[in-house]
Design an enzyme around this catalytic site. Sequence first.
Site, mmCIF file in Angstrom:
data_model
loop_
_atom_site.group_PDB
_atom_site.id
_atom_site.type_symbol
_atom_site.label_atom_id
_atom_site.label_comp_id
_atom_site.label_asym_id
_atom_site.label_seq_id
_atom_site.Cartn_x
_atom_site.Cartn_y
_atom_site.Cartn_z
ATOM 1 N N CYS A 36 -25.131 5.293 -13.508
ATOM 2 C CA CYS A 36 -24.057 6.295 -13.482
ATOM 3 C C CYS A 36 -24.585 7.659 -13.949
ATOM 4 C CB CYS A 36 -22.895 5.846 -14.360
ATOM 5 S SG CYS A 36 -21.525 7.025 -14.402
ATOM 6 N N CYS A 55 -17.366 2.457 -20.755
ATOM 7 C CA CYS A 55 -18.649 2.495 -20.059
ATOM 8 C C CYS A 55 -19.567 1.332 -20.457
ATOM 9 C CB CYS A 55 -19.338 3.826 -20.317
ATOM 10 S SG CYS A 55 -18.404 5.234 -19.652
ATOM 11 N N CYS A 71 -19.108 -1.470 -18.152
ATOM 12 C CA CYS A 71 -19.134 -1.140 -16.730
ATOM 13 C C CYS A 71 -20.361 -1.736 -16.035
ATOM 14 C CB CYS A 71 -19.128 0.374 -16.542
ATOM 15 S SG CYS A 71 -19.086 0.865 -14.801
ATOM 16 N N CYS A 89 -13.182 2.310 -15.598
ATOM 17 C CA CYS A 89 -13.492 3.723 -15.357
ATOM 18 C C CYS A 89 -12.196 4.529 -15.394
ATOM 19 C CB CYS A 89 -14.204 3.884 -14.014
ATOM 20 S SG CYS A 89 -15.039 5.480 -13.818
ATOM 21 N N GLU A 116 0.823 -1.207 0.000
ATOM 22 C CA GLU A 116 0.000 0.000 0.000
ATOM 23 C C GLU A 116 0.862 1.264 0.000
ATOM 24 O OE1 GLU A 116 -3.087 0.230 -0.598
ATOM 25 O OE2 GLU A 116 -3.463 -1.919 -0.564
#
Length: 357
Positions: free
Chosen positions: A210, A201, A204, A194, A35
């Site tokens: 959206c 899209c 998606c 995205c 991370e």
Amino acid sequence: MSTFAEQLIIWHDQHGRHHLPWQKNRDPYAIWLSEVMLQQTQVNTVIPYYVRFMQEFPTISSLAQAPLDAVLSLWSGLGYYSRARNLHVTARKVMHHYQGQFPCAREAIQHLPGIGRSTAAAIAVFAFGQCEAILDGNVKRIFTRYFGISGFPGETKTQNLLWKKAEESLPIHYHNGKIETYTQALMDLGTAVCTRRAPLCKACPLQSECVALKENRVDQLPTTKPRMPLPQKEATFLLLMHQQDILLEQRPAPGIWGELWCPPEIGIGIDVITYCQHNLNIEVRALIELPILDHQFTHFKLRIHPQLLQVISSKSLITQPRFIWTKPSDALAKGIPAPVRKLLKRTFLSELSPYKI
DNA sequence: AACTCGGGGTT
DNA sequence: AACCCAGAGTT
């Protein structure tokens, strides 16, 4: 479970990433390291650094016992070197204050150096299965579009709203593994579908709800950062040669390239011979001005004028610990910034260079 | 709230 | 050349 989270989790089973090097277990150390490396750094860039780092320091104990120089050496080229310094501090803090056991509460994790809210949440999710919201670049992009939120995400007002949406969208009624899958799905969707430009899209799982897609504002969101032209700075790098060695100076931290090794840097226009006499106590002979090295930071541009110099007097005149004489090939194994690595390679190690050592 | 901290990938 | 990336710390 909300449609939002459910659609993401279903999508991730088929289309998400499942074999990244840090997804093999729930070792808090391995997840924490990944991370931190992934802060402002793309996955493909991180992977080789991560693998090398885990080989060299497989446990938090081994990292805590290592000298900072060894840590910075493994970090060299990855950037944002305060991450490596904070990593080292945190490793020792966990050993000392937590008996080597990484804290599992997001609040406690967040108090450790180099770990902010989003990174703390990611660790809490992936290492301990806790239900916490992350907010990285991927999540900001998804939420600004899905909810139609305009305004630069760096502004406090927009950022607070995004955190609120991130928390409200969590899968509250989950069972084992759902929060990990949901969190990973957000990042994978942001990376693969995205995307900033030319998002997919039609592929998606969130397309039907959206707002940006409905209102044809996908390419307007997220609102881009208002940018100022970057100031241009210049500096001279002194490449002092004494037989096979060059002089490196460890830079002060905090500051740019803190604790990393560089050739002595001076302002342009300063007389090099005089500077070496007065400030380094070395007699030198100017050999040549090497080609300019341009480097760009987030907030300014740096034009480096490398100057090759030959030491006439004895090199032993410099005894301060922040200076070392080293062979260029050995310097590459130390913590040095990317432009210095490039400069040393092309000047001293390239077959084409007349100054090859 | 604004500024500081890197390097690399993408377009 | 501009923009972005699994952001955080300092002032």
